[in-house]
Design a protein around this motif. Sequence first.
Motif, short mmCIF file in Angstrom:
data_model
loop_
_atom_site.label_atom_id
_atom_site.label_comp_id
_atom_site.label_asym_id
_atom_site.label_seq_id
_atom_site.Cartn_x
_atom_site.Cartn_y
_atom_site.Cartn_z
N LEU A 1 0.93 -0.93 -0.02
CA LEU A 1 -0.21 0.00 -0.07
C LEU A 1 1.18 1.34 -0.14
O LEU A 1 0.41 2.37 -0.72
N TYR A 2 2.09 1.09 0.73
CA TYR A 2 3.04 2.42 0.74
C TYR A 2 3.89 2.73 -0.21
O TYR A 2 3.13 3.66 -1.27
N SER A 3 3.74 1.72 -1.40
CA SER A 3 4.43 1.59 -2.51
C SER A 3 3.60 2.22 -3.94
O SER A 3 3.91 3.39 -5.04
N PHE A 4 2.57 1.83 -3.67
CA PHE A 4 1.69 2.53 -4.50
C PHE A 4 1.05 3.85 -4.32
O PHE A 4 1.30 4.91 -5.45
N LEU A 5 1.22 4.43 -2.85
CA LEU A 5 0.95 6.00 -2.46
C LEU A 5 2.08 6.38 -2.70
O LEU A 5 1.94 7.43 -2.97
N GLU A 6 3.19 6.33 -3.16
CA GLU A 6 4.55 7.40 -3.16
C GLU A 6 4.01 7.04 -4.99
O GLU A 6 4.23 8.29 -5.23
N ILE A 7 4.12 6.23 -5.55
CA ILE A 7 3.92 6.77 -7.32
C ILE A 7 2.00 7.72 -7.04
O ILE A 7 2.01 7.97 -7.97
N ALA A 8 1.39 7.84 -6.68
CA ALA A 8 -0.24 8.25 -6.20
C ALA A 8 0.42 9.52 -6.05
O ALA A 8 -0.38 10.76 -6.51
N THR A 9 1.46 10.14 -5.44
CA THR A 9 2.09 11.24 -5.34
C THR A 9 2.30 11.99 -6.66
O THR A 9 1.54 12.98 -7.00
N TYR A 10 2.70 11.30 -7.27
CA TYR A 10 2.99 11.76 -8.72
C TYR A 10 1.50 11.63 -9.37
O TYR A 10 1.45 12.59 -10.28
N TRP A 11 0.87 11.58 -8.57
CA TRP A 11 -0.56 10.61 -10.15
C TRP A 11 -1.31 11.90 -10.17
O TRP A 11 -1.76 12.58 -10.90
N ILE A 12 -1.32 12.29 -8.62
CA ILE A 12 -1.84 13.44 -8.13
C ILE A 12 -2.18 14.46 -8.81
O ILE A 12 -2.65 15.13 -8.99
N VAL A 13 -0.11 14.86 -8.51
CA VAL A 13 -0.16 16.78 -9.54
C VAL A 13 -0.30 15.92 -10.65
O VAL A 13 -1.36 17.14 -11.58
N ALA A 14 -0.17 14.91 -11.52
CA ALA A 14 -0.55 14.47 -12.72
C ALA A 14 -2.06 15.19 -13.24
O ALA A 14 -2.15 15.20 -14.23
N MET A 15 -2.99 14.54 -12.03
CA MET A 15 -4.13 14.67 -12.34
C MET A 15 -4.66 16.39 -12.30
O MET A 15 -5.16 16.59 -12.90
N SER A 16 -3.93 16.88 -11.36
CA SER A 16 -4.46 17.99 -11.28
C SER A 16 -3.85 19.25 -12.86
O SER A 16 -4.13 20.06 -12.28
N LEU A 17 -2.67 18.67 -13.21
CA LEU A 17 -2.34 19.69 -14.56
C LEU A 17 -3.27 18.76 -15.74
O LEU A 17 -2.77 18.73 -17.22
N GLY A 18 -3.85 17.82 -15.48
CA GLY A 18 -5.26 16.90 -16.42
C GLY A 18 -4.55 16.34 -17.33
O GLY A 18 -5.01 15.91 -18.04
N HIS A 19 -3.92 15.08 -16.57
CA HIS A 19 -2.99 13.83 -17.86
C HIS A 19 -2.68 12.78 -16.37
O HIS A 19 -1.92 12.49 -16.42
N PRO A 20 -4.13 12.20 -16.36
CA PRO A 20 -4.36 11.12 -15.44
C PRO A 20 -3.41 10.16 -16.26
O PRO A 20 -3.53 9.02 -15.24
N GLU A 21 -3.55 10.15 -17.45
CA GLU A 21 -3.40 9.24 -18.20
C GLU A 21 -1.79 8.65 -18.48
O GLU A 21 -1.50 7.58 -18.44
N ILE A 22 -1.08 9.21 -17.78
CA ILE A 22 0.73 8.47 -17.76
C ILE A 22 0.38 7.99 -16.69
O ILE A 22 1.91 7.81 -16.45
N LEU A 23 -0.22 7.70 -15.71
CA LEU A 23 0.26 6.33 -14.25
C LEU A 23 1.14 5.06 -15.15
O LEU A 23 1.84 5.40 -14.13
N PRO A 24 0.69 4.89 -16.16
CA PRO A 24 1.95 4.00 -16.11
C PRO A 24 3.27 4.08 -16.49
O PRO A 24 3.76 3.31 -16.17
N GLN A 25 3.19 5.03 -17.15
CA GLN A 25 4.58 5.93 -17.53
C GLN A 25 5.37 6.03 -16.05
O GLN A 25 6.56 6.26 -15.79
N ILE A 26 4.53 6.93 -14.65
CA ILE A 26 4.95 7.03 -13.83
C ILE A 26 5.44 6.30 -13.41
O ILE A 26 6.89 6.33 -12.03
#
Length: 364
Positions: A258-283
């Motif tokens: 769970l911790y490991s995914f939340l580390e990724i989620a930090t970048y993903w939330i920033v990406a979503m705030s910029l309007g790009h949730p689709e780049i999760l796999p690349q993150i």
Amino acid sequence: MAKSNDIKPKKFKISFRTILSILTFVLIIYVVYENWSDITEAIRHLGETNIFVLLLLIPEQLFMYYCCGQMFFSYMAAKKDAQKISPWTLMRVSLELNFVNHAVPAGGLGGLGYITWRLKPFGATAGQSSFMYVLRYIITICANQAQTIVAILFLLIFGTVPSSGSWVIWVTALLSVGIIAAIATIIIIASSKKRIDWFAKVATNFTNWLVKTVTLGHKTDFLKRETVDKYLGDIHDDLTTARKHKKMLIHPILWGILYSFLEIATYWIVAMSLGHPEILPQIMIGEAIGSVMGAIVPYGLYELGMVGIMASLGVDAGLSALVVLMTRVIVLASTIISGYGFYQHSISKIGRKEKAQIEDDNRS
């Protein structure tokens, strides 16, 4: 003639804890100074984000640190005569550890030294703390590798990997093999008393030789063999216990995933705030490879490697750089704000009183 009274001035003494506090404050200033251009750049781009989405980082970060603490304390709680740890204490220790890992430029060694000292009042020896510290990294590294494989399969299935980025797949595969081999080597050495004694002898002799050479013969016995034996012996005992009672590892592993995914989620939330949730796999792939590069050369290579990998996988280079930059600055700010006060309190207050309080809590 009246005899004059000579008043001797009191010697001004600075405690070790005061020196440590000053040194830490200087390190914070240095870290902020080194990242000032990134900080101002991130502030300049705040207007491009959805602030309401970005605010999700507050509960997400707090829960991530809680998960980090649970990796340590859920393992400790599974042992006999385990001390009770309140959720508040767990959160505090995790925030302090995160602060030390960011503020002390020692590639994780600062965090190991701090958590060893910090967990001592809870009954953990230096070897046991080291085992839990290594266990935490093994769990998160393995979880990262699993997430990376899932992300690669997703990109391959949907055919979104550009031809110029196919090399990333091979690099990731090689890193995974190397990481698994390194973890296996550590477990093989630590699981045998004979092998760990051999390693203790080699490590002690090599370290003492190196220190003697560097100090031109002034320091000839830097490491004591009995200290190293005790330290590695505790690690061996904990590993043996964990192998015999595998259920002890269930909760740390689950919290680690769970911790490991939340580390990724930090970048993903920033990406979503910029309007790009689709780049999760690349993150996910970029973070996994970037963290390995950062472990080898801590300063700057983590972020640079992550941006390069994401760009190679088809994400616009400007967007990759912006996501990584803003995440870095936000995490840096939250680390200092959330952890420095608790860290400062611990190094100035922890001692007999807090240890007595812990013992009282366990008797109640």
